[in-house]
Design a protein around this motif. Structure first.
Motif, PDB file in Angstrom:
ATOM      1  N   CYS A 109       0.841  -1.199   0.000  1.00  0.00           N
ATOM      2  CA  CYS A 109       0.000   0.000   0.000  1.00  0.00           C
ATOM      3  C   CYS A 109       0.872   1.245   0.000  1.00  0.00           C
ATOM      4  N   GLY A 110       0.896   1.947  -1.124  1.00  0.00           N
ATOM      5  CA  GLY A 110       1.532   3.257  -1.151  1.00  0.00           C
ATOM      6  C   GLY A 110       0.635   4.255  -0.453  1.00  0.00           C
ATOM      7  N   VAL A 111       1.202   4.994   0.483  1.00  0.00           N
ATOM      8  CA  VAL A 111       0.429   5.931   1.297  1.00  0.00           C
ATOM      9  C   VAL A 111       0.971   7.340   1.086  1.00  0.00           C
ATOM     10  N   SER A 112       0.089   8.276   0.758  1.00  0.00           N
ATOM     11  CA  SER A 112       0.474   9.674   0.614  1.00  0.00           C
ATOM     12  C   SER A 112      -0.438  10.534   1.493  1.00  0.00           C
ATOM     13  N   GLY A 113       0.134  11.547   2.084  1.00  0.00           N
ATOM     14  CA  GLY A 113      -0.646  12.426   2.948  1.00  0.00           C
ATOM     15  C   GLY A 113       0.196  13.098   4.002  1.00  0.00           C
ATOM     16  N   GLY A 114       1.360  12.505   4.290  1.00  0.00           N
ATOM     17  CA  GLY A 114       2.285  13.111   5.235  1.00  0.00           C
ATOM     18  C   GLY A 114       1.654  13.390   6.583  1.00  0.00           C
ATOM     19  N   VAL A 115       2.160  14.429   7.240  1.00  0.00           N
ATOM     20  CA  VAL A 115       1.682  14.764   8.584  1.00  0.00           C
ATOM     21  C   VAL A 115       0.269  15.338   8.550  1.00  0.00           C
ATOM     22  N   TRP A 116      -0.222  15.710   7.369  1.00  0.00           N
ATOM     23  CA  TRP A 116      -1.564  16.287   7.248  1.00  0.00           C
ATOM     24  C   TRP A 116      -2.640  15.218   7.102  1.00  0.00           C
ATOM     25  N   GLY A 117      -2.236  13.974   6.941  1.00  0.00           N
ATOM     26  CA  GLY A 117      -3.208  12.917   6.710  1.00  0.00           C
ATOM     27  C   GLY A 117      -4.139  12.659   7.876  1.00  0.00           C
ATOM     28  N   LEU A 118      -3.693  12.972   9.093  1.00  0.00           N
ATOM     29  CA  LEU A 118      -4.548  12.749  10.261  1.00  0.00           C
ATOM     30  C   LEU A 118      -5.883  13.459  10.098  1.00  0.00           C
ATOM     31  N   GLU A 119      -5.855  14.698   9.664  1.00  0.00           N
ATOM     32  CA  GLU A 119      -7.091  15.473   9.511  1.00  0.00           C
ATOM     33  C   GLU A 119      -7.693  15.355   8.118  1.00  0.00           C
ATOM     34  N   ASN A 120      -6.833  15.293   7.094  1.00  0.00           N
ATOM     35  CA  ASN A 120      -7.327  15.337   5.715  1.00  0.00           C
ATOM     36  C   ASN A 120      -7.587  13.973   5.104  1.00  0.00           C
TER      37      ASN A 120
END
Length: 313
Positions: A109-120
């Motif tokens: 699973c490639g995951v993108s979102g960085g530190v902003w993924g928690l909210e976004n």
């Protein structure tokens, strides 16, 4: 649903928090005692009811491979392991075959979102069998961003999640995603430098901020550049040194192997290499050649600094 999550750093820790907020039970393990729920991988597996799902979010390469080897001896038939790190796609089939010997499923699973993924939310690119994907579907649904709705008020499918193909397809998609990211960042950086180099433009941060609405180059990356310039308008607190984490190199190597022209992404990768040189050997050679064939001035490095020298007559 239950999920074991190995690696509770910036990404893994935020993913665990997002899933818990959505009502999932997450059992976390990390090498840092203050972050973990259990003291070992054996305890993590023991805390989960079969069929188990274990998500690995540790550094790519040997740390991930070693974790999967250990899980192979702890899990059983019908369980699923997900590698959510930035592993090279060629590792995935090796991992899948190793786990398959025990009847354990594998998803990359490639995951993108960085530190902003928690909210976004996170963009998820998954490789593996459709059967294993469905076992983890509730987790994928709550990690990805909420689906926008069409004009009839119906959720639009496929936003933020894709079953990209068989084992390896998820990490391959993430590799290409990161190669594109290299090129986008390089283009924004070059545009910023030109604006900052001229006296005509008096409000560089304002110009870049004006691009975030209504233009064809607006993006989340551009929003983040605006944020960085708000915090440091001339970027005086940052050294122009950029690492690369591997995906850009792999993307360019794949382009070569498949005869796909990729000059923009390749140039952005090489620009990162240049950023690490205090004094470029390439440009030293260029300066020496200009001096030799045309008598152009060079700057000699002396104990007290640099001095402009002319080629002797």
């Amino acid at each position: 649903m239950q999920l074991g999550l190995i690696g509770l750093g910036k990404m893994g820790g935020n993913m665990a928090t997002r899933l818990r907020r959505a009502g999932h039970e997450v059992v976390g393990f990390d090498h840092h005692p203050e972050k973990r729920d259990v003291d070992s991988l054996e305890a993590l597996v023991g805390a989960l009811a079969a069929p188990r799902v274990v998500w690995v979010m540790v550094p790519a390469g040997e740390p991930t491979r070693a974790t999967i080897r250990e899980l192979r001896d702890l899990l059983g038939e019908g369980d699923v392991v997900i590698d959510g790190g930035n592993s090279k796609y060629t590792d995935d089939q090796v991992n899948a075959d190793l786990l398959a010997e025990r009847g354990i499923g594998y998803l990359d699973c490639g995951v993108s979102g960085g530190v902003w993924g928690l909210e976004n939310g996170y963009a998820l690119m998954v490789g593996g069998s459709a059967e294993d994907v469905e076992k983890v579907r509730p987790v994928f649904d709550d990690l990805k961003p909420p689906s926008p709705h069409d004009e009839r008020g119906e959720p639009m499918p496929g936003i933020g999640f894709v079953h990209a193909g068989p084992v390896g397809a998820g990490h391959y998609a993430k590799m290409v995603h990161n190669g594109i990211e290299y090129a986008l960042m390089q283009a924004y950086g070059e545009g910023y430098e030109l604006l900052a180099a001229v006296d005509l433009v008096e409000d560089v941060p304002g110009v870049i901020a004006s691009w975030t609405q209504g233009t064809v180059i607006r993006s989340w990356l551009l929003d983040l550049l605006v944020k960085a310039l708000q915090e440091d308008p001339r970027l005086d607190r940052i050294r122009g040194y950029a690492e690369d984490s591997g995906e850009g190199r792999w993307t360019v190597m794949e382009a070569i192997d498949n005869a796909v022209p990729m000059p923009t992404i390749a140039a952005s990768l090489f620009a990162r290499f240049s950023s690490r040189q205090e004094d470029s050997p390439t440009m030293k050679a260029v300066a020496a050649l200009r001096n030799q064939f045309g008598g152009h001035a060079v700057h000699a490095i002396e104990a007290g600094g640099s001095t402009e020298l002319e080629k002797p007559a």
